[in-house]
Design a protein around this motif. Structure first.
Motif, PDB file in Angstrom:
ATOM      1  N   UNK A  61       1.185  -1.356  -0.257  1.00 40.60           N
ATOM      2  CA  UNK A  61       0.017   0.029   0.286  1.00 40.60           C
ATOM      3  C   UNK A  61       1.142   1.314   0.164  1.00 40.60           C
ATOM      4  N   UNK A  62       0.405   2.090  -0.420  1.00 36.72           N
ATOM      5  CA  UNK A  62       1.190   3.740  -0.178  1.00 36.72           C
ATOM      6  C   UNK A  62       1.036   3.817   1.160  1.00 36.72           C
ATOM      7  N   UNK A  63       2.694   4.286   1.696  1.00 37.44           N
ATOM      8  CA  UNK A  63       2.962   4.692   3.125  1.00 37.44           C
ATOM      9  C   UNK A  63       2.325   5.801   4.129  1.00 37.44           C
ATOM     10  N   UNK A  64       2.385   6.485   2.878  1.00 39.44           N
ATOM     11  CA  UNK A  64       1.489   8.055   2.929  1.00 39.44           C
ATOM     12  C   UNK A  64       0.618   8.290   3.371  1.00 39.44           C
ATOM     13  N   UNK A  65      -0.323   7.646   2.972  1.00 41.05           N
ATOM     14  CA  UNK A  65      -1.701   7.744   3.235  1.00 41.05           C
ATOM     15  C   UNK A  65      -2.208   6.244   4.010  1.00 41.05           C
ATOM     16  N   UNK A  66      -1.331   5.464   4.008  1.00 46.36           N
ATOM     17  CA  UNK A  66      -1.372   3.678   4.601  1.00 46.36           C
ATOM     18  C   UNK A  66      -2.777   3.267   4.142  1.00 46.36           C
ATOM     19  N   UNK A  67      -2.790   3.170   3.002  1.00 45.40           N
ATOM     20  CA  UNK A  67      -4.125   2.998   2.393  1.00 45.40           C
ATOM     21  C   UNK A  67      -3.168   2.842   0.578  1.00 45.40           C
ATOM     22  N   UNK A  68      -4.567   1.495   0.180  1.00 40.03           N
ATOM     23  CA  UNK A  68      -4.065   1.584  -1.813  1.00 40.03           C
ATOM     24  C   UNK A  68      -4.998   1.994  -2.518  1.00 40.03           C
ATOM     25  N   UNK A  69      -5.767   3.060  -2.235  1.00 42.64           N
ATOM     26  CA  UNK A  69      -6.765   3.613  -3.178  1.00 42.64           C
ATOM     27  C   UNK A  69      -7.091   5.079  -2.372  1.00 42.64           C
ATOM     28  N   UNK A  70      -6.595   5.939  -2.614  1.00 41.53           N
ATOM     29  CA  UNK A  70      -7.046   7.577  -2.375  1.00 41.53           C
ATOM     30  C   UNK A  70      -7.255   8.196  -2.874  1.00 41.53           C
ATOM     31  N   UNK A  71      -8.612   7.849  -3.700  1.00 36.29           N
ATOM     32  CA  UNK A  71      -9.728   8.185  -3.766  1.00 36.29           C
ATOM     33  C   UNK A  71     -10.712   9.164  -2.913  1.00 36.29           C
ATOM     34  N   UNK A  72     -10.901  10.830  -3.048  1.00 33.13           N
ATOM     35  CA  UNK A  72     -10.739  11.245  -1.722  1.00 33.13           C
ATOM     36  C   UNK A  72     -10.042  11.589  -0.773  1.00 33.13           C
ATOM     37  N   UNK A  73      -9.634  11.522  -1.235  1.00 35.09           N
ATOM     38  CA  UNK A  73      -8.173  11.874  -0.102  1.00 35.09           C
ATOM     39  C   UNK A  73      -8.359  13.120   0.444  1.00 35.09           C
ATOM     40  N   UNK A  74      -8.128  14.147   1.961  1.00 36.37           N
ATOM     41  CA  UNK A  74      -8.455  14.619   1.884  1.00 36.37           C
ATOM     42  C   UNK A  74      -7.533  14.882   3.470  1.00 36.37           C
ATOM     43  N   UNK A  75      -6.099  16.066   3.134  1.00 33.12           N
ATOM     44  CA  UNK A  75      -5.371  15.507   4.592  1.00 33.12           C
ATOM     45  C   UNK A  75      -5.219  17.411   4.801  1.00 33.12           C
ATOM     46  N   UNK A  76      -4.741  16.939   6.002  1.00 39.26           N
ATOM     47  CA  UNK A  76      -5.187  18.254   7.340  1.00 39.26           C
ATOM     48  C   UNK A  76      -3.350  18.197   8.206  1.00 39.26           C
ATOM     49  N   UNK A  77      -2.448  18.851   7.596  1.00 37.28           N
ATOM     50  CA  UNK A  77      -1.410  18.497   8.668  1.00 37.28           C
ATOM     51  C   UNK A  77      -1.599  18.958  10.349  1.00 37.28           C
TER      52      UNK A  77
END
Length: 175
Positions: A89-105
């Motif tokens: 998976x993508x370690x930056x989102x801990x996901x295989x599908x980043x559809x609709x991903x919203x990020x807040x630092x």
């Protein structure tokens, strides 16, 4: 001690105390630099559909991770021999599908002259119901630039420890 001497002493102590509690400009700039690094990394996820994909563990890995983590990722890839390795998976989102991903630092704080810790909140709006994840990211300054040293999530408290363990196990499979 006279009244004016007392006031002067209080003023000096107040100034020294305020100075001691205030972050040094270079420290504030370093934290801002670490935050900017993360913002640039996560900006890849808002790319329009059909745009160029972002593979943080692929050729871009040295611009994302510190040399030790890059070595662990490359070893995982080598040991997998063309198959999916420990990182699936993508370690930056801990996901295989980043559809609709919203990020807040949420937070970035320095832990040393060349290290910082950050908390990143992820919201997967495309999931029903929307899913939430919070990552803890350890950062290290390498040659003057911020890089990821480790990532922790609910499922994997330390990606670095997980990769080390998996690479060791895959290098010495039990028969």
């Amino acid at each position: 001690m006279g009244e004016s001497s007392s006031r002067r002493a209080v003023a000096v102590l107040a100034f020294v105390g305020a100075f001691a509690l205030a972050p040094f400009p270079s420290m504030a700039a370093d934290a801002a630099g670490a935050r900017a690094f993360l913002a640039r990394l996560y900006a890849h996820y808002s790319a329009p559909p059909g745009g160029e994909g972002f593979a943080p563990t692929g050729p871009a890995a040295p611009r994302v991770f510190d040399p030790g983590m890059v070595a662990l990722l490359r070893e995982d890839e080598r040991l997998a021999g063309g198959e999916v390795g420990a990182i699936d998976a993508d370690p930056l989102c801990d996901c295989q599908d980043d559809s609709g991903l919203r990020v807040s630092i949420e937070e970035v704080r320095l832990t040393g002259p060349s290290s910082a810790k950050a908390t990143v909140a992820l919201r997967f709006a495309a999931s029903t119901p929307p899913a939430f994840e919070r990552l803890r990211i350890g950062l290290a300054r390498v040659a003057g630039r911020w890089r990821i040293h480790d990532i922790g999530s609910k499922s994997t408290p330390s990606l670095r420890a997980y990769l080390t363990e998996q690479n060791r196990a895959n290098a010495n499979p039990r028969r």
